[in-house]
Structures are given as C-alpha cells and as structure tokens.
Design a protein around this motif. Structure first.
Motif, PDB file in Angstrom:
ATOM      1  N   PRO A 124     -43.283 -37.050   9.721  1.00  0.00           N
ATOM      2  CA  PRO A 124     -42.145 -37.900  10.075  1.00  0.00           C
ATOM      3  C   PRO A 124     -40.806 -37.178  10.076  1.00  0.00           C
ATOM      4  CG  PRO A 124     -42.818 -38.322   7.829  1.00  0.00           C
ATOM      5  CD  PRO A 124     -43.837 -37.386   8.405  1.00  0.00           C
ATOM      6  N   THR A 125     -40.713 -36.011   9.477  1.00  0.00           N
ATOM      7  CA  THR A 125     -39.390 -35.375   9.368  1.00  0.00           C
ATOM      8  C   THR A 125     -39.317 -34.024  10.053  1.00  0.00           C
ATOM      9  OG1 THR A 125     -40.018 -34.363   7.274  1.00  0.00           O
ATOM     10  CG2 THR A 125     -38.900 -36.476   7.174  1.00  0.00           C
ATOM     11  N   THR A 126     -40.412 -33.580  10.632  1.00  0.00           N
ATOM     12  CA  THR A 126     -40.450 -32.222  11.159  1.00  0.00           C
ATOM     13  C   THR A 126     -39.401 -31.968  12.226  1.00  0.00           C
ATOM     14  OG1 THR A 126     -42.793 -32.261  10.754  1.00  0.00           O
ATOM     15  CG2 THR A 126     -42.007 -30.485  12.119  1.00  0.00           C
ATOM     16  N   ALA A 127     -39.141 -32.986  13.051  1.00  0.00           N
ATOM     17  CA  ALA A 127     -38.231 -32.769  14.172  1.00  0.00           C
ATOM     18  C   ALA A 127     -36.772 -33.017  13.789  1.00  0.00           C
ATOM     19  CB  ALA A 127     -38.623 -33.687  15.324  1.00  0.00           C
ATOM     20  N   LEU A 128     -36.493 -33.254  12.519  1.00  0.00           N
ATOM     21  CA  LEU A 128     -35.133 -33.651  12.128  1.00  0.00           C
ATOM     22  C   LEU A 128     -34.400 -32.521  11.404  1.00  0.00           C
ATOM     23  CD1 LEU A 128     -36.100 -37.162  10.736  1.00  0.00           C
ATOM     24  CD2 LEU A 128     -35.197 -36.612  12.997  1.00  0.00           C
ATOM     25  N   ASP A 129     -33.077 -32.612  11.411  1.00  0.00           N
ATOM     26  CA  ASP A 129     -32.264 -31.663  10.662  1.00  0.00           C
ATOM     27  C   ASP A 129     -32.506 -31.810   9.159  1.00  0.00           C
ATOM     28  OD1 ASP A 129     -30.894 -30.289  12.630  1.00  0.00           O
ATOM     29  OD2 ASP A 129     -29.474 -31.919  12.910  1.00  0.00           O
ATOM     30  N   VAL A 130     -32.258 -30.720   8.424  1.00  0.00           N
ATOM     31  CA  VAL A 130     -32.603 -30.741   7.002  1.00  0.00           C
ATOM     32  C   VAL A 130     -31.950 -31.874   6.216  1.00  0.00           C
ATOM     33  CG1 VAL A 130     -33.426 -28.459   6.441  1.00  0.00           C
ATOM     34  CG2 VAL A 130     -30.982 -28.826   6.738  1.00  0.00           C
ATOM     35  N   THR A 131     -30.677 -32.103   6.467  1.00  0.00           N
ATOM     36  CA  THR A 131     -30.024 -33.144   5.665  1.00  0.00           C
ATOM     37  C   THR A 131     -30.601 -34.515   6.019  1.00  0.00           C
ATOM     38  OG1 THR A 131     -28.271 -33.187   7.300  1.00  0.00           O
ATOM     39  CG2 THR A 131     -27.842 -31.945   5.316  1.00  0.00           C
ATOM     40  N   VAL A 132     -30.951 -34.690   7.279  1.00  0.00           N
ATOM     41  CA  VAL A 132     -31.535 -35.957   7.709  1.00  0.00           C
ATOM     42  C   VAL A 132     -32.952 -36.094   7.171  1.00  0.00           C
ATOM     43  CG1 VAL A 132     -32.065 -37.378   9.716  1.00  0.00           C
ATOM     44  CG2 VAL A 132     -30.138 -35.812   9.785  1.00  0.00           C
ATOM     45  N   GLN A 133     -33.675 -34.968   7.152  1.00  0.00           N
ATOM     46  CA  GLN A 133     -35.022 -34.961   6.576  1.00  0.00           C
ATOM     47  C   GLN A 133     -35.017 -35.553   5.172  1.00  0.00           C
ATOM     48  OE1 GLN A 133     -36.956 -31.175   6.319  1.00  0.00           O
ATOM     49  NE2 GLN A 133     -37.059 -30.921   8.540  1.00  0.00           N
ATOM     50  N   ALA A 134     -34.085 -35.052   4.372  1.00  0.00           N
ATOM     51  CA  ALA A 134     -34.031 -35.500   2.983  1.00  0.00           C
ATOM     52  C   ALA A 134     -33.802 -37.005   2.931  1.00  0.00           C
ATOM     53  CB  ALA A 134     -32.927 -34.751   2.252  1.00  0.00           C
TER      54      ALA A 134
END
Lengths: 321, 530
Positions: free
Chosen positions: B180-190
């Motif tokens: 679910p977070t692979t395509a997102l920026d790091v801060t957004v991932q968190a």
C-alpha cells in the motif's frame, strides 16, 4: 469552456484559408477545360476564336487565376456567396443546400449503424475473448474490411432485381413528413456504408476494452464486489470509448468518400452525385464549393470530437482550474 | 475454539504455460492482527493475496491444490455470487498504485459510494453521509469539497486514503493491503502506515499486508511470513524473525539494506561540473490567446559543484524538482544559469558542439523496463551510443568494447544477444549502466537508478556503482528519494523541496545533524526503524 471554444473556432480560420487555396488551385489542375467541353457540347467545336473568348469572358475565366481566387474569396466573405454553376444558371449554395441534407442523413445514419454494430460487438468480443462469439465478431469485421462497399452496394442493387424484380426505393420523402418512407430509402445504403466503417471501429473498441480490462482500476472494481455487468459497463466502457471517439473523427472524411460512391450506386441525389457530375463537367465553382463545405464539416466534427473528450475525461475539462 | 479469520493452506497457483507461481503456501490471519507477507518480486506474495479474493486472471490462472477458509467458510469452491458478496463486503482490498487503482473518470464520491450501494443497498442520500464519515475516518482534509474531486486532482497520499476509505466502506473483517505504500513518498508512507495501524486497532480488523519492505513489516506487523519462489521459507513473530532470522533467505533480506560509504575523495580531484544558479521554468498559460500569466519554477536557483570521483546526492520527494535538475545539468531541458562541464560553458553550446560533449555526460533512468527499447538486443543498445559518436575503430574493436562494457557491469558477454524482456530488473539496469559506460563518460547522472529494484539487488547495484566510480574516477549526480541508498553513495547531499535546495552539506553532517525541519522529517520517516 467558452474560452477554449472561441480559441478553437479562431484556429479554424487559417486552416480554412489554406484549404480554400488548395481547393481552388487543384481543381483547375485537372486536365481538360470547361470551355472545350461547352463548345463541343453545343456543337461549336469548329467555332472561331472569338466565340471562345466571349465565352471565357462571360464565365470570368479570362482573368489570371489569383484574381479569380480573390474575386471568389471576396464574394464568400462579403456575401456568403460561393458563386454560380458554370453550366446551369443556379448558385452553388442552392445546389449544395438542396443536396446536403441527403448526404448528411446518409452519413449520420451510416455512422449510427457503424457504432450500433461496432460498440456492442467490440465490448462482447473483449469480455468473452477467444469464445465462439468473439471469433464470429472478428470474422465479420475482417469480411467487412475486405469487401469494398461499392461491390456490396452493387450486389444489393443487382441481385434482388434479377431474382425478384425488387429494387431499393429512391423516392425521397422529407423526413419530417413521412419518416418511414424516408428511412426506407436510406436503410440499405447506410447499412452497407455503416458495416464497412464498423469493422475498424469494432477492432479498436475490442483492443481498447482488452487494454482497459487489464487496468488496476478494473481490478479495484472487482475487489469491490461489483457484478460483471457493472464492472464492464460502468468502469471499462467509458474509459475505452475515449480513443474510439478519436477514431470516429478520423473516419468522417472516409465516410464522405464512401457516400460519393454509394449515392451513385443507389441513385441518391446527394452531394456525392453533384460532385461527380461537376468533376466530369469541370464545373469549377461547384467542385470548390463542395470541397469547402466538406472541409468545414470535417473540421466541425473534429472540433466536436475534441469537445467530447471534455465530457468523457475530467482531465481534459477545459479551463477548469 | 473458533476458526481463524483467514486460513490459507497448501495454496498452489499455476499460470498458463505451467509456471507455478505459488506452491503449497500456508498462513493464517487472526482477528485484530496484522500479518505481513514478505518477499521480493516474483516470490508469489501478491499472487497469494489475490487468490484470497479470486482476483487472478482466471482461467489463465488455476489452483491445482489448496484451501482458503474465511471464518471457516471455504472460498475455493464458493459460488461467484458468494464471492461478490465477500469482495468489498467482508474483505476489503487496497493496491499498490493509487494512481491507477482509482477509475480516472469517476469522482471520489461515486467510487466510494459504489461499494455502499452494492452491498448495503443504501439510498444515495444516506450513502453520502457514510462517504463523508469514511473520508473523515481516513483523515482527508475538507471531505465535503473532495466529494466531487477526480483522482487526478488528488495527491498520491490522498488517493491511497480514498482507496482505504473504499476498502473499509462496509466494515470488513479482513483488509488485504498489497504494497500500500510502495508508490508513495517517505513522509506520506509513514502517515498511511500509521493510518492503517490505527484503523485496524479501532475497527478490530485482521490485516494481511503484502510488502517487500522490511521497514514497513517492522513498523506495522505482528507476525510475518517470508516467501521465496512461491514457498514460505520462514514465519513467526515479526520482532523475533527480524532479530534472529533462521532461514538464509530471510537473513539475506535483512542484511540487504544498502550500507557502507563511498570511497574517500582524492584531495586534488579535478572539477568536472560546476553549476551556478540553474533555473528551469514552465510557463502557465491562461486566457483565449494563451498569454503567459505566471511561471512554474521546477528548479529555482540551484548551484552545485562536482569533482572527479565524487557523488553528489540529490534527495527530495516527488515534485521537488530533482529529476528536472538532472536533465537541466545535461542540457536535456531548457534552463538558465551557468553550467561549466570539464572547462566548457555548456549553457553557451548548442547543436554539434553540444553533441560532441554528450558522450562524456550520460544519464541512467529509474525504470529499466521503460528506458530500454524492447525491439533492440543488448548489443544494439550498448553499441548505439558508440556508433553515433564513432568511437570504435573497426568491427573487432566495437565487439571488444561491447563485451568490455558488459563485463564491467558484471554481465556475461553471452547476454549481448538477448532482448530486454529476457532479463531480470537488476540485469536490465546493468545494461543501462553498460550503455552509458561504453562511451567512457566523465559524468553520470543517475536518476533513481535503484528505485525499481529489489532490496538485495539494490545493494549489489550500489556496490557496483561505487566500484566503477573508484576505477574510472566517475563523477555522479545521484538522484533518489531513498535516503539509505543516498547515504551509501554520496559524498555530498542536496536536499530539495519545491525546486529549491533547502539544505546541503557533507553526507555525514546532513544525516547526523540535520538543521532544516524538512530534512529532519524526511530522515525520521525513512530511517527511524532501526
């Protein structure tokens, strides 16, 4: 939206100007001369130079070609007048105006039949890939692509006439007075034209559907628990239609070419027949007029196609900030 | 004792052509727990997850064996109607790419509402209330305004929140989250991971999380199942497995984090590139005649210098201008400002003069799938640049150079007759390096060269790049959003945000003592796990 529309309409003007120059020039490049034709027709073949010069002057063909063009342009811009036929004493506009509705109806009906066949068959073919139905649909499209519509049209006119003494009707009643009679005339020719157009559209529809059905958002739709019908109709079709509409825009000029032939075969007095007669008679004003009107129509259709994107695809909603 | 929420046993998946993607996989998910399915690409983790909802491309996929029980009910033999009721009803699913997983032609409201109408039979008016409630649940700002938004009007993080809202619409018992977070920026991932964790606890769902990222595993999962080549090789409590991995593959995964440092720079290293006040602007047009009203400043006054053998890392989130900067430095996009390469004023060059310099400055792109032409063999790809610049003296020399370039990046010479689709992701990226290196460049711009690769392959590529740099004295501009890889590669780091450099300095200084809040935020999101 209105800003965009205005911009597009303004952009049509230079295109039309260039088109008018080409049309005006090319028509006069066709070998053969209207003067020779007229003189021989009226048995003046052996007539003197003088007669010929008088005729030339009367028709306005004695001036240099650029002057003729400028005069023609001036009349269009100032009076909306496309000139008069060289042979008949009628204005080009009235000739076209009389016949345009017939060609338009033939064209629109053909397009209607083309989409009516192509879109559902294309969808079905993609959703039930590699089944009997898919193969039947694809075979039909190959056949429709391969069979020239003048040949199919000729057969439809000749064979029933030979076997049953039946010929397709061509007494055109005004559509709004007796629609059934009117449609009877157009049904067969527009089906033949439509079928040949539908082949290309169907193949495009099928390919796009296959593409779209593999997309992530279609998987999302399945994961929501939607029934197949909803997944296909609501999520896939609309996305697949966008490139198909582009194709329809491209097909319109081809469709116009098709009407010229089909009108001839079914003896429909449309623009196509007018054009063909005019070319044979080197009736320059009619030819340029028809081409100009056709050009405007094609450009308008393509503008409509572009506006359709806006309706279908929110990413191309114009001017939406 | 009641049946587990989800029990997968002996699951097997076979694709047309006899490829066995999954072979005898067992795992369970209990109510209220998060189980992570971990593995690299091709390990069968996504295929296993998609099997649960039967979303594989049947009939091209088959299950020769296995059972999937959801609350005791067998799903393998369930009717299509029953499966439809479970999908989006009792079991929700979110996917990797929020960009492509939402229908681009439907509004947010329509997409979320659809699940409610199908499963609960709500009226549209009632559904709207619930949609708003869901948007609030997934913390979308101004939910009322977002109802009529289309996916392209949302940021990546917001789109993934909409996906989550959709998956949760009918209070599912199980949530399957595929990367679910692979395509997102790091801060957004968190943020997204915290959101999933929080919702799981509040709603008491079971979560099956598919990921290749051990940071994510550690952050949110209770138990983990490690997959390799379609089999489960290790499973257990997440903390225990990560602390003491018993299987060699798990150990390799854990140790695959890029590590080490670039080789120290020679004191007298020559300057290769100097850029001063580089700006890239795109005009924003408006009105009937498209007058330029304003400019979007993609790169806004960036300066840097680079010596032979040095790597300057450029980090930032998507949209920060780092890729545009890389293109501008090589004059691949229009830019203003001074750029001096090897003593030449690049900004004053054009046409033939610029082309002559091109071989000395090369670029490698992120996606090794998209940036190699599928119709060209490896040999043709590597040789094309050499041919354009007429580097090889004769046929034998050309051949020798191709083989040398391939060997330098650790590829066998026999690979040169293959086509890109016959290579793995790591091999493709090596071909891209070989293509660049064959021209013997002085400067390489590396635009996210490791982002599309598995972690274990990333570590190898980082090692390779450092090695090549030492051998040839190459200067690198290393563009990445991955702070760990940047740390392992760079001597000097620029942190970019909205086209500007917000912080720069020696790598050690930036990582140990970041001054800007933005840098701190990036570092915290990326590195706080270990």
């Amino acid at each position: 939206m209105s800003g965009y529309l205005l911009r597009r309409l303004l952009a049509l003007l230079p295109t039309l100007l260039v088109a008018s120059i080409i049309v005006f020039g090319v028509v006069r490049l066709v070998p053969g001369n209207v003067l020779d034709l007229m003189l021989s027709e009226n048995d003046f073949a052996s007539s003197s130079h003088e007669t010929r010069a008088q005729l030339e002057e009367a028709l306005g063909l004695d001036k240099p070609i650029y002057v003729q063009y400028l005069v023609w342009m001036k009349n269009i811009v100032l009076h909306g007048d496309l000139g008069d036929s060289l042979w008949r004493n009628t204005s080009v506009l009235s000739e076209i105006g009389e016949r345009l509705p017939i060609t338009l109806e033939l064209g629109l009906l053909s397009l209607f039949f083309a989409l009516l066949i192509a879109v559902p068959v294309g969808i079905y073919s993609a959703v039930r890939q590699e089944t009997l139905g898919d193969h039947v649909g694809r075979t039909f499209s190959i056949v429709a692509l391969a069979v020239p519509n003048f040949w199919a049209g000729t057969l439809v006119v000749i064979l029933p006439a030979m076997w049953w003494g039946w010929a397709p009707p061509n007494e055109i009643e005004p559509f709004f007075e007796s629609p059934i009679q009117n449609l009877k005339v157009f049904l067969v020719p527009s089906l033949i034209l439509g079928a040949s157009l539908s082949a290309v559209v169907m193949r495009m529809m099928r390919t796009m559907m296959l593409e779209v059905l593999r997309q992530d958002y279609v998987r999302t739709a399945w994961a929501k628990g939607l029934p197949e019908r909803t997944v296909v109709m609501r999520h896939a079709v609309k996305n697949a239609l966008i490139p198909v509409i582009t194709l329809v825009g491209i097909l319109v000029p081809i469709l116009f070419g098709g009407t010229v032939i089909i009108e001839q075969i079914f003896r429909l007095p449309g623009i196509g027949q007018l054009l063909l007669d005019a070319v044979t008679a080197r009736d320059y004003p009619i030819i340029t007029g028809v081409f100009l009107v056709a050009g405007v129509l094609v450009m308008t259709v393509n503008l409509l196609v572009d506006l359709c994107y806006g309706l279908l695809d929110p990413k191309v909603r114009f001017d939406r900030k | 004792m009641s049946a587990p929420l989800l029990q997968v046993s002996k699951l097997a998946v076979e694709f047309n052509g006899g490829v066995q993607a999954v072979r005898g996989v067992d795992f369970t998910v209990e109510r209220g727990e998060t189980v992570a399915l971990v593995g690299e690409s091709g390990s069968g983790k996504s295929v296993s997850a998609l099997s649960v909802l039967q979303l594989l491309p049947y009939p091209n996929a088959r299950h020769p064996d296995g059972s999937i029980r959801f609350r005791g009910e067998e799903l393998m033999t369930a009717s299509p109607q029953r499966m439809r009721r479970l999908r989006g009803g009792r079991i929700g699913m979110i996917f990797q790419e929020p960009m492509t997983s939402l229908n681009p032609l439907h509004t947010v409201e329509k997409q979320i509402r659809e699940s409610l109408l199908v499963h609960k039979g709500l009226s549209k008016a009632d559904a709207r209330e619930r949609v708003l409630e869901l948007l609030r649940l997934v913390q979308i700002p101004e939910p009322e305004r977002r109802l009529t938004a289309y996916p392209h009007e949302l940021s990546g993080g917001q789109r993934q929140r909409v996906m989550i809202a959709m998956a949760l619409a009918n209070d599912p018992d199980l949530l399957i989250a595929d990367e679910p977070t692979t395509a997102l920026d790091v801060t957004v991932q968190a943020q997204i991971l915290d959101l999933i964790k929080d919702l799981q606890q509040r709603l008491g769902m079971g979560v099956l999380l598919i990921t290749h990222d051990l940071n994510v595993v550690q952050r949110v999962s209770d138990r983990m199942v490690v997959m390799q080549d379609g089999r489960v090789v290790e499973h257990g409590e997440t903390a225990a497995v990560l602390a003491r991995p018993t299987h060699s593959y798990t150990r390799a995964l854990v140790e695959a984090e890029p590590s080490g440092q670039p080789r120290p720079l020679a004191g007298n290293a020559a300057e290769v590139l100097q850029a001063r006040d580089v700006r890239v602007q795109f005009p924003l047009k408006a009105g009937v005649f498209g007058r330029v009203r304003d400019y979007f400043r993609a790169v806004d006054g960036v300066s840097l210098q680079l010596r032979a053998g040095e790597t300057v890392g450029v980090v930032g989130e998507s949209g920060s201008g780092k890729t545009t900067l890389g293109l501008a430095l090589l004059r691949l996009t229009g830019a203003s400002g001074q750029i001096r390469f090897d003593g030449h004023r690049l900004d004053a060059y054009k046409g033939r003069a610029l082309r002559g310099l091109r071989k000395s400055m090369q670029i490698v792109f992120q996606d090794p799938f998209g940036s190699l032409s599928p119709r060209m063999s490896v040999e043709q790809i590597v040789a094309e640049g050499m041919d354009v610049h007429r580097i090889a003296t004769d046929k034998a020399d050309r051949e020798a150079r191709i083989v040398q370039a391939l060997e330098e990046v650790g590829l066998g010479a026999e690979l040169r007759h293959r086509y890109p689709h016959e290579l793995s992701g790591g091999q493709r990226q090596r071909v891209a390096f070989a293509r660049a290196l064959a021209l013997k460049p002085r400067l390489l711009v590396l635009d996210e060269p490791t982002s599309a690769l598995d972690r274990s392959v990333q570590a190898q590529v980082v090692e390779l790049l450092r090695d090549l740099q030492a051998r040839h004295g190459l200067a690198y501009i290393f563009i990445s959003h991955d702070l760990k890889v940047v740390k392992a590669m760079s001597h000097y780091v620029l942190v970019m945000k909205e086209g500007r450099v917000v912080e720069e300095g020696e790598t050690a200084a930036i990582y140990e003592d970041p001054r800007e809040p933005y840098t701190r935020q990036l570092l915290a999101a990326a590195l706080n796990i270990r």
